[in-house]
Design an enzyme around this catalytic site. Structure first.
Site, mmCIF file in Angstrom:
data_model
loop_
_atom_site.group_PDB
_atom_site.id
_atom_site.type_symbol
_atom_site.label_atom_id
_atom_site.label_comp_id
_atom_site.label_asym_id
_atom_site.label_seq_id
_atom_site.Cartn_x
_atom_site.Cartn_y
_atom_site.Cartn_z
ATOM 1 N N LYS A 96 -9.506 8.312 1.681
ATOM 2 C CA LYS A 96 -10.002 7.246 1.936
ATOM 3 C C LYS A 96 -11.743 6.336 1.973
ATOM 4 O O LYS A 96 -12.078 6.190 1.412
ATOM 5 C CB LYS A 96 -9.473 5.841 1.626
ATOM 6 C CG LYS A 96 -8.068 5.335 1.522
ATOM 7 C CD LYS A 96 -6.701 4.409 2.319
ATOM 8 C CE LYS A 96 -5.841 4.208 2.178
ATOM 9 N NZ LYS A 96 -4.797 4.891 2.466
ATOM 10 N N PHE A 132 1.886 -3.311 4.686
ATOM 11 C CA PHE A 132 1.857 -4.558 5.026
ATOM 12 C C PHE A 132 3.390 -4.686 4.699
ATOM 13 O O PHE A 132 4.019 -4.109 3.617
ATOM 14 C CB PHE A 132 1.173 -5.401 4.812
ATOM 15 C CG PHE A 132 0.074 -5.574 4.591
ATOM 16 C CD1 PHE A 132 -0.346 -5.252 6.183
ATOM 17 C CD2 PHE A 132 -1.317 -6.732 4.266
ATOM 18 C CE1 PHE A 132 -1.573 -5.353 6.597
ATOM 19 C CE2 PHE A 132 -2.443 -6.828 4.898
ATOM 20 C CZ PHE A 132 -2.780 -6.288 5.716
ATOM 21 N N HIS A 147 -2.914 7.907 5.861
ATOM 22 C CA HIS A 147 -3.204 6.788 4.962
ATOM 23 C C HIS A 147 -4.952 6.322 6.162
ATOM 24 O O HIS A 147 -5.410 5.278 4.489
ATOM 25 C CB HIS A 147 -2.235 5.455 6.214
ATOM 26 C CG HIS A 147 -2.245 4.333 5.582
ATOM 27 N ND1 HIS A 147 -1.852 4.209 3.690
ATOM 28 C CD2 HIS A 147 -3.076 2.745 5.429
ATOM 29 C CE1 HIS A 147 -1.524 3.513 3.410
ATOM 30 N NE2 HIS A 147 -2.154 2.370 4.461
ATOM 31 N N GLU A 151 -1.898 5.533 13.599
ATOM 32 C CA GLU A 151 -1.514 6.748 12.859
ATOM 33 C C GLU A 151 -1.550 8.082 13.938
ATOM 34 O O GLU A 151 -0.795 8.713 13.850
ATOM 35 C CB GLU A 151 -2.508 6.855 11.769
ATOM 36 C CG GLU A 151 -1.481 7.538 10.342
ATOM 37 C CD GLU A 151 -2.301 7.828 8.745
ATOM 38 O OE1 GLU A 151 -1.969 8.347 8.445
ATOM 39 O OE2 GLU A 151 -2.865 6.718 9.431
ATOM 40 N N CYS A 201 0.952 -1.640 -0.121
ATOM 41 C CA CYS A 201 -0.247 -0.048 0.454
ATOM 42 C C CYS A 201 0.666 1.641 -0.097
ATOM 43 O O CYS A 201 0.336 2.006 0.335
ATOM 44 C CB CYS A 201 -0.969 -0.405 1.375
ATOM 45 S SG CYS A 201 -2.151 -1.399 1.927
ATOM 46 N N HIS A 221 -10.091 2.401 -1.235
ATOM 47 C CA HIS A 221 -8.438 1.934 -0.737
ATOM 48 C C HIS A 221 -7.980 1.418 -2.315
ATOM 49 O O HIS A 221 -8.362 0.305 -2.385
ATOM 50 C CB HIS A 221 -8.131 1.163 0.760
ATOM 51 C CG HIS A 221 -6.623 0.885 0.697
ATOM 52 N ND1 HIS A 221 -5.692 1.070 -0.340
ATOM 53 C CD2 HIS A 221 -6.140 0.364 1.990
ATOM 54 C CE1 HIS A 221 -4.367 1.056 0.895
ATOM 55 N NE2 HIS A 221 -4.360 1.070 1.840
#
Length: 402
Positions: free
Chosen positions: A326, A390, A294, A305, A162, A331
């Site tokens: 998002k 990830f 994010h 975050e 991502c 996403h």
């Protein structure tokens, strides 16, 4: 070291097929997430996504091109054409020889994989199209952009889940800043909204069945999207000399690795990336007015975050605006940072902060100004774009008003 500016932007995503439509949707808090229209959707537990609607590839590309262009490549070419047209650049001679393409994608030709696995394993066919490999390879989109626009300089694809787009744009920024290339086409794309792509994400049990609600206490997971965002990164002096319309300046970046867990995010890794971007840009933390988070809508990401932002910005964190688009477009996995960079450009260029829609309940662990539900007018000089992936791959870009 040369100054680097953005002189062109292009996109296609669930909010729109171009930049003006997308920015208008962000300003209006439009939700592009809805029921999925794809084969065997009834077999999926998750049946919503930020799907690109009314995109007629057959009308854009001929039969030979369609045999080579997976959906993620189709999106990339559409976005790249828009970005390069806006920049006003035409690549020939020395400019062509030194300019290149760096794009991000996590999965590459996922739809092509999916279609051909069906053909072989479900339909029992023993042969596939001879162009399956060049169609599904991760670098297909970058290669076709280079060929279509005569870009003969450094060209490659970055794949860091991502964070792919942000890592790609960081590489492009370094190349222009160092003088290695005068112009780089950069960004990213993804199209995982096919049966196999959604089914794989279902297995992680991080997906929402109804909506993406970043930072809201009642959030229940992320929602996949698809699309592309592409930009023209150019030397400031050259852009100024030719009278280009400069959208903003790219002033810094940083990358970090959590080195901790394959799926769980790390506050320290995210914080080091944000602090590193400020240091690289020579910025004080109180100069930042907006962060495009994010912000996936998962409990693990959102609280981590927000804690990282609080650590990096200290008392200034309470004055920051931080939102996750998002909630509107979903996403986009490897393409997400590229589409989200548009919200940062809108913040510094137009003074409009895109909202976090779907926000319903305050979360004490996300006690920041998340610009809930409605866009906001604000004078912003510097914006950050966060991407945390990830594998603990983190990349943060810093933009500044010109």
């Amino acid at each position: 070291m040369k100054r680097v500016v953005i002189t062109g932007a292009g996109t296609i995503n669930a909010l729109g097929h171009d930049v003006p439509t997308t920015l208008a949707a962000m300003r209006d808090g439009v939700c592009g997430i809805g029921p999925l229209a794809l084969r065997d959707v009834e077999r999926l537990s998750i049946q919503i996504g930020g799907q690109v609607r009314d995109f007629e590839a057959e009308g854009r590309y001929n039969r030979q091109q369609m045999s080579l262009y997976d959906r993620f490549t189709q999106f990339t070419l559409a976005a790249a054409n828009e970005a390069i047209a806006q920049s006003g650049l035409s690549f020939s001679g020395a400019l062509s020889a030194r300019s290149g393409v760096v794009l991000g994608t996590a999965g590459g030709g996922v739809s092509t994989w999916d279609d051909n696995y069906r053909s072989v394993y479900e339909d029992g066919k023993n042969r596939v199209h001879p162009f399956v490999v060049p169609k599904l390879m991760n670098n297909a989109a970058a290669s076709h952009v280079s060929m279509e626009h005569n870009l003969k300089g450094p060209s490659f694809t970055v794949s860091t889940a991502c964070a792919s787009s942000n890592h790609a744009m960081a590489q492009a920024f370094m190349m222009v800043r160092s003088g290695l290339a005068p112009v780089m086409i950069t960004g990213g794309s993804e199209s995982m909204l096919c049966f196999g792509g959604v089914k794989a994400w279902e297995g992680l049990r991080v997906m929402s069945r109804d909506a993406c609600r970043p930072f809201s206490a009642n959030r229940n997971g992320m929602v996949q999207g698809e699309g592309a965002g592409v930009f023209v990164f150019e030397e400031y002096d050259a852009a100024k000399k030719r009278g280009a319309d400069i959208l903003c300046e790219v002033v810094g970046f940083a990358m970090s690795s959590d080195a901790a867990d394959i799926v769980m995010p790390s506050k320290n890794g995210a914080a080091r990336a944000m602090a590193g971007a400020l240091s690289d840009a020579g910025l004080n933390r109180d100069e930042v007015g907006y962060i495009n988070a994010h912000g996936t809508g998962t409990a693990a990401n959102d609280k981590t975050e927000c804690a990282a932002v609080a650590d990096v910005f200290g008392p200034h964190a309470d004055k920051l605006m931080i939102s996750s688009t998002k909630s509107m477009h979903g996403h986009l996995i490897g393409g997400t940072g590229a589409v989200e960079l548009l919200a940062c450009i809108m913040a510094v260029r137009d003074g409009v902060i895109a909202p976090t829609i779907g926000y319903q309940e305050p979360d004490p662990e996300c006690a920041l100004d998340v610009v809930p539900n409605e866009a906001r007018d604000a004078d912003v000089t510097v914006a950050l774009s966060n991407a945390f992936a990830f594998g603990g791959m983190n990349a943060v870009l810093a933009l500044r008003k010109v």
